[in-house]
Every structure is written in C-alpha cells, then in structure tokens.
Design a protein around this motif. Structure first.
Motif, PDB file in Angstrom:
ATOM      1  N   TYR A 180       0.828  -1.210   0.000  1.00  0.00           N
ATOM      2  CA  TYR A 180       0.000   0.000   0.000  1.00  0.00           C
ATOM      3  C   TYR A 180       0.862   1.260   0.000  1.00  0.00           C
ATOM      4  O   TYR A 180       0.511   2.257  -0.624  1.00  0.00           O
ATOM      5  N   ASP A 216     -11.970   1.680  -1.790  1.00  0.00           N
ATOM      6  CA  ASP A 216     -10.858   1.882  -0.869  1.00  0.00           C
ATOM      7  C   ASP A 216      -9.544   1.926  -1.623  1.00  0.00           C
ATOM      8  O   ASP A 216      -9.176   0.991  -2.319  1.00  0.00           O
ATOM      9  N   ARG A 252      -4.429   4.697   0.476  1.00  0.00           N
ATOM     10  CA  ARG A 252      -4.356   5.569   1.662  1.00  0.00           C
ATOM     11  C   ARG A 252      -5.357   5.129   2.721  1.00  0.00           C
ATOM     12  O   ARG A 252      -5.091   5.203   3.914  1.00  0.00           O
ATOM     13  N   ASP A 253      -6.528   4.646   2.284  1.00  0.00           N
ATOM     14  CA  ASP A 253      -7.511   4.128   3.235  1.00  0.00           C
ATOM     15  C   ASP A 253      -6.967   2.908   3.968  1.00  0.00           C
ATOM     16  O   ASP A 253      -7.126   2.776   5.185  1.00  0.00           O
ATOM     17  N   ALA A 254      -6.332   2.023   3.229  1.00  0.00           N
ATOM     18  CA  ALA A 254      -5.758   0.823   3.839  1.00  0.00           C
ATOM     19  C   ALA A 254      -4.623   1.186   4.792  1.00  0.00           C
ATOM     20  O   ALA A 254      -4.504   0.610   5.882  1.00  0.00           O
ATOM     21  N   GLU A 295      -4.336   3.923   6.456  1.00  0.00           N
ATOM     22  CA  GLU A 295      -4.945   4.524   7.654  1.00  0.00           C
ATOM     23  C   GLU A 295      -5.371   3.438   8.641  1.00  0.00           C
ATOM     24  O   GLU A 295      -5.149   3.555   9.842  1.00  0.00           O
ATOM     25  N   ARG A 296      -5.969   2.369   8.120  1.00  0.00           N
ATOM     26  CA  ARG A 296      -6.378   1.263   8.999  1.00  0.00           C
ATOM     27  C   ARG A 296      -5.160   0.606   9.653  1.00  0.00           C
ATOM     28  O   ARG A 296      -5.192   0.271  10.839  1.00  0.00           O
ATOM     29  N   LEU A 297      -4.089   0.412   8.876  1.00  0.00           N
ATOM     30  CA  LEU A 297      -2.893  -0.222   9.424  1.00  0.00           C
ATOM     31  C   LEU A 297      -2.193   0.671  10.445  1.00  0.00           C
ATOM     32  O   LEU A 297      -1.603   0.176  11.408  1.00  0.00           O
ATOM     33  N   ARG A 304      -3.526   2.620  12.577  1.00  0.00           N
ATOM     34  CA  ARG A 304      -4.270   2.693  13.843  1.00  0.00           C
ATOM     35  C   ARG A 304      -3.874   1.600  14.814  1.00  0.00           C
ATOM     36  O   ARG A 304      -4.229   1.647  15.983  1.00  0.00           O
ATOM     37  N   ARG A 305      -3.132   0.632  14.343  1.00  0.00           N
ATOM     38  CA  ARG A 305      -2.640  -0.423  15.226  1.00  0.00           C
ATOM     39  C   ARG A 305      -1.565   0.148  16.139  1.00  0.00           C
ATOM     40  O   ARG A 305      -1.056   1.234  15.920  1.00  0.00           O
ATOM     41  N   ALA A 326       3.724  -0.053  13.338  1.00  0.00           N
ATOM     42  CA  ALA A 326       2.729   0.978  13.042  1.00  0.00           C
ATOM     43  C   ALA A 326       3.346   2.361  13.172  1.00  0.00           C
ATOM     44  O   ALA A 326       3.049   3.259  12.375  1.00  0.00           O
ATOM     45  N   ARG A 379       3.559   5.058  10.237  1.00  0.00           N
ATOM     46  CA  ARG A 379       3.042   6.427  10.392  1.00  0.00           C
ATOM     47  C   ARG A 379       4.078   7.462   9.966  1.00  0.00           C
ATOM     48  O   ARG A 379       3.752   8.453   9.314  1.00  0.00           O
TER      49      ARG A 379
END
Length: 118
Positions: free
Chosen positions: A18, A64, A67-69, A71-73, A75-76, A81, A85
């Motif tokens: 991603y 999706d 960038r959406d994927a 964002e989910r990753l 948040r871990r 992570a 970030r």
C-alpha cells in the motif's frame, strides 16, 4: 535467517504494498502538476468534472484506495505501526504540496477532499 524460525522473515507485506501504491499516486500527481506527465487521455478535461481515468484523481471511484488501507494499518499499536506512520506522514506532506482542498463533505477523509492544483 533465524535458526529457531522455520521460515524466512517476510521482507514485504501489505503495508509495503500500500505504501508503494500511495507513493506512485503522489509521484504521478507531482509529474502532472509539474507538466512532465504525458497522458494518452485528453488533458483538457477538467480534473473536478468527474471521472477522468486518472487513478490518483479518481480514487473515490475505485473504492478503498491505498491511503484508506494505510490509515487502517496505522491505527494499530506497536513499532511497525509507528514506522509506517512516519513513512506515510512524509508522503502525505508531498501530497498536500501538490493538491488543494476542495469543497466536499467533511465526512470524507482529508485525502479525498483534495484535488491537484493544475
């Protein structure tokens, strides 16, 4: 290779996949804004007119995006992570540099409320 581990450690994963996709979209936009991109599409079509065929501009038409994927990753919790970030933050700044905010619903993520400033 760790002798106590029966298989090699993975060198790539979905996060890197991603991240590469997001970087490619940003590089495409940077080239487009700089005027270096030579598209087979009709460049006279306004970007905000709707579906243009550009994956960077039409991300919301494709569902999706990377960038959406990411964002989910992000948040871990954990070291990976945090590293993700940091890498995404650098790419996000490049994305902000070549786009402007457009008037869209505030319920959409910030990256979908931006368009190239060409």
């Amino acid at each position: 290779m760790n002798p106590h581990r029966p298989r090699k450690a993975r060198s790539d994963g979905w996060a890197l996949h991603y991240l590469v996709q997001w970087r490619r979209r940003i590089e495409y936009l940077e080239e487009r804004v700089d005027g270096k991109h030579r598209s087979t599409l009709d460049d006279r079509v306004p970007i905000l007119a709707g579906f243009t065929g550009c994956p960077a501009c039409d991300a919301h038409f494709y569902g999706d995006g990377p960038r959406d994927a990411l964002e989910r990753l992000m948040r871990r919790e954990g070291r990976h992570a945090h590293q993700l970030r940091a890498a995404v933050a650098r790419l996000d700044q490049r994305y902000r540099d070549v786009t402007v905010e457009v008037d869209k619903s505030r319920t959409m993520p910030w990256w979908e409320r931006r368009a190239p400033w060409v």
